[in-house]
Design a protein around this motif. Structure first.
Motif, mmCIF file in Angstrom:
data_model
loop_
_atom_site.group_PDB
_atom_site.id
_atom_site.type_symbol
_atom_site.label_atom_id
_atom_site.label_comp_id
_atom_site.label_asym_id
_atom_site.label_seq_id
_atom_site.Cartn_x
_atom_site.Cartn_y
_atom_site.Cartn_z
ATOM 1 N N LEU A 41 0.818 -1.224 0.000
ATOM 2 C CA LEU A 41 0.000 0.000 0.000
ATOM 3 C C LEU A 41 0.845 1.265 0.000
ATOM 4 N N GLY A 42 2.147 1.135 0.087
ATOM 5 C CA GLY A 42 2.999 2.319 0.140
ATOM 6 C C GLY A 42 2.799 3.075 1.437
ATOM 7 N N THR A 86 -1.976 -2.130 13.739
ATOM 8 C CA THR A 86 -0.646 -2.723 13.681
ATOM 9 C C THR A 86 -0.013 -2.337 12.350
ATOM 10 N N SER A 87 1.144 -1.661 12.412
ATOM 11 C CA SER A 87 1.743 -1.122 11.193
ATOM 12 C C SER A 87 3.096 -0.509 11.520
ATOM 13 N N MET A 88 3.779 -0.054 10.456
ATOM 14 C CA MET A 88 4.965 0.770 10.610
ATOM 15 C C MET A 88 4.516 2.222 10.483
ATOM 16 N N TYR A 89 4.940 3.044 11.446
ATOM 17 C CA TYR A 89 4.583 4.461 11.439
ATOM 18 C C TYR A 89 5.832 5.291 11.192
ATOM 19 N N TYR B 89 12.150 0.694 -3.037
ATOM 20 C CA TYR B 89 12.270 2.007 -3.658
ATOM 21 C C TYR B 89 10.885 2.593 -3.899
ATOM 22 N N PHE B 90 10.763 3.877 -3.561
ATOM 23 C CA PHE B 90 9.480 4.563 -3.704
ATOM 24 C C PHE B 90 9.614 5.773 -4.618
ATOM 25 N N ILE B 103 2.396 12.243 -2.842
ATOM 26 C CA ILE B 103 1.723 11.008 -3.229
ATOM 27 C C ILE B 103 2.779 9.942 -3.485
ATOM 28 N N PHE B 104 2.658 8.821 -2.769
ATOM 29 C CA PHE B 104 3.646 7.761 -2.840
ATOM 30 C C PHE B 104 3.178 6.632 -3.741
ATOM 31 N N GLY B 105 4.120 6.105 -4.534
ATOM 32 C CA GLY B 105 3.856 4.844 -5.205
ATOM 33 C C GLY B 105 3.854 3.724 -4.183
#
Lengths: 115, 114
Positions: A41-42, A86-89, B89-90, B103-105
């Motif tokens: 999900l980026g 639960t995630s990376m923040y 890589y983003f 806006i992120f890929g």
């Protein structure tokens, strides 16, 4: 060397607990951001602050609140943690320079697990 | 609507061979574009940014990207992959005026084979 620090690298909390994630930047940046990062999900924006005591909702603010009492510090609050949080923040900051292209500076991230 | 599409979720290359990570964008306005790298359990680090001064942008660690308006692309390349390039890589788009929204890929995970 510019720096964004986050209070914890790893955090384990129980469902229903109130959780505070702290972010501090030493670059005198006006803008600060909180993102959550999930596989596939980026990065998704939770909240954004453009000045002390000023904030804007991002794309996924539900279940979160923020506080910015000082310019260098931006806190993310989970009022009642749930397992789907639960995630990376990741915290980030940028300067507010008119006409320039401002890259974001990121902290190392907090991996939060809610049991 | 503004958007960023990273065309490959995973890319594998052998050490010493070229790297190509693809990014396409959609924007009604003149965009600013960035590539970031994230090593495991770390924050994001800026590789390079497009500022409209030059279409070919050179970044750190031998990476570069070319802005092609006609193709709405900003692909990241490196002539020779190193084991230490293995990371995620983003590609990121920011409007150059008004909002500070980025806006992120969804990211491309690069694997480098020995």
């Amino acid at each position: 060397d510019v720096k964004v620090t986050q209070s914890s690298r790893y955090l384990v909390k129980r469902t229903g607990e109130k959780v505070f994630l702290e972010c501090v930047q030493d670059m005198d940046h006006e803008n600060m951001f909180w993102y959550r990062q999930d596989p596939g999900l980026g990065l998704r924006l939770i909240y954004f602050s453009y000045d002390v005591k000023m904030k804007e909702k991002g794309d996924i603010p539900e279940g979160y609140s923020v506080s910015r009492e000082k310019k260098e510090r931006f806190s993310l609050i989970l009022e009642s943690a749930s397992t789907n949080q639960t995630s990376m923040y990741l915290c980030a900051s940028t300067s507010r320079t008119s006409g320039s292209v401002d890259e974001q500076f990121f902290g190392p991230g907090t991996r939060l697990t809610v049991l | 609507a503004q958007s960023v599409t990273q065309l490959d979720s995973h890319v594998s290359v052998s050490e010493g061979t070229p790297v190509l990570l693809r990014c396409n964008y959609s924007s009604s306005y003149s965009p600013s574009l960035f590539w970031y790298v994230q090593h495991p359990n770390k924050g994001l680090q800026l590789l390079l940014k497009y500022t409209s001064a030059a279409t070919l942008v050179k970044g750190i660690n031998g990476f570069e990207a070319e802005f092609k308006k006609s193709e709405t692309s900003f692909h990241l390349t490196k002539p020779s992959a190193h084991m230490s390039d293995a990371a995620e890589y983003f590609c990121v788009l920011k409007f150059t005026s008004g909002t500070y929204k980025y806006i992120f890929g969804t990211g491309t995970r690069l694997k480098v084979l020995a």
